[in-house]
Design an enzyme around this catalytic site. Structure first.
Site, short mmCIF file in Angstrom:
data_model
loop_
_atom_site.label_atom_id
_atom_site.label_comp_id
_atom_site.label_asym_id
_atom_site.label_seq_id
_atom_site.Cartn_x
_atom_site.Cartn_y
_atom_site.Cartn_z
N SER A 107 11.62 0.48 -1.60
CA SER A 107 10.75 0.78 -0.46
C SER A 107 11.59 0.96 0.82
O SER A 107 12.39 1.89 0.86
CB SER A 107 9.72 -0.36 -0.34
OG SER A 107 8.70 -0.01 0.53
N ASP A 157 0.94 5.22 -5.77
CA ASP A 157 1.52 4.54 -4.61
C ASP A 157 0.83 5.06 -3.35
O ASP A 157 0.99 6.23 -2.99
CB ASP A 157 3.03 4.82 -4.58
CG ASP A 157 3.75 4.00 -3.53
OD1 ASP A 157 3.11 3.55 -2.57
OD2 ASP A 157 4.97 3.82 -3.68
N HIS A 188 2.73 0.84 -5.66
CA HIS A 188 3.95 0.58 -4.89
C HIS A 188 4.79 -0.55 -5.49
O HIS A 188 5.98 -0.66 -5.20
CB HIS A 188 3.57 0.27 -3.44
CG HIS A 188 4.72 0.35 -2.48
ND1 HIS A 188 5.39 1.53 -2.23
CD2 HIS A 188 5.36 -0.60 -1.74
CE1 HIS A 188 6.36 1.30 -1.35
NE2 HIS A 188 6.36 0.01 -1.05
C1 MLT Z 1 9.16 2.18 5.17
O1 MLT Z 1 8.68 1.77 6.20
O2 MLT Z 1 10.36 2.30 4.94
C2 MLT Z 1 8.18 2.61 4.12
O3 MLT Z 1 6.95 2.88 4.68
C3 MLT Z 1 8.06 1.58 3.07
C4 MLT Z 1 7.75 0.23 3.62
O4 MLT Z 1 6.58 -0.09 3.85
O5 MLT Z 1 8.67 -0.54 3.81
#
Ligand code: MLT
Length: 212
Positions: A107, A157, A188
């Site tokens: 992520s 996701d 996710h």
């Molecule tokens: C990010 O902010 O890098 C993406 O949206 C994934 C997350 O929620 O960390």
């Protein structure tokens, strides 16, 4: 050379000849978050877990965001440069070659690995990106020949737009990287399938490297 810019933890390899995993957590994680998963991805490998420098209401991240999926691009660029410098310094300090490093990010951790690929080609030469999106459109195409990337993505996701993951894969490929994009019927959250796919991919990569 300084390695003080990022809170991190290094665990040396238990099996000689294994890669070093650069472990990058999702929002709210820390340098140890992926330690329990790493042996299932690359048994015996060294682990370098790095904590993101940004706090979002107490949750660690690698760069600021304005809203979910909307990034503060100036901050992202500056943090990516500092992160890349850290990785190079850590490589010299802990004594592993950049070619033995495999970034494994989930992520937000996958997104800082992706921006490092795009903005500082060569620092990360192999990467496993779980639930990644395109962090930014690079102004110049990076030179990524010889770079290998596995992306595992979730069809269900809700946080990561499909077209953004596809665009990331496309840009990496257009830049010369060898990209495997694996879509799975998941959301996710990380699954056993992600770990299995990563394990197979890394085994293939490291086997190919030894043979080659
Ligand atoms: C990010 O902010 O890098 C993406 O949206 C994934 C997350 O929620 O960390």
């Amino acid at each position: 050379m300084t390695i003080d810019t990022h809170i991190h933890e290094f665990v040396p390899a238990q099996t000689p000849g294994t890669p070093t995993l650069l472990l990058l957590h999702g929002t709210g994680g820390d340098e140890q978050s992926l330690f329990p998963l790493a042996p299932r991805i690359a048994p015996g490998a060294a682990m370098l877990g790095v904590r993101g420098n940004v706090s979002e209401h107490g949750s660690n991240r690698y760069f600021r965001r304005i809203a979910e999926g909307v990034f503060d691009i100036d901050d992202l660029i500056a943090r990516t440069q500092a992160f890349a410098d850290f990785v190079l310094s850590a490589s010299a300090y802990y004594g592993f070659a950049p070619s033995s490093l495999i970034a494994v990010g989930y992520s937000n951790g996958a997104n800082i690995a992706a921006s490092t690929l795009l903005l500082r080609p060569g620092v990360i030469q192999r990467a496993v990106l779980f639930r990644a999106m395109l962090p930014l459109e690079p102004e110049q195409p990076p030179a990524l020949q010889g770079t290998q990337v596995l992306i595992t993505a979730g069809r269900f996701d809700n946080l990561i737009p499909h077209e953004s993951t596809d665009r990331l894969a496309e840009i990496l490929r257009d830049s010369g990287a060898d990209v495997t994009l694996s879509w799975q019927n998941v959301d996710h959250r990380l699954t056993q399938d992600d770990l299995h796919t990563a394990h197979q991919w890394i085994a293939h990569q490291t086997g190919a490297q030894k043979d080659g």
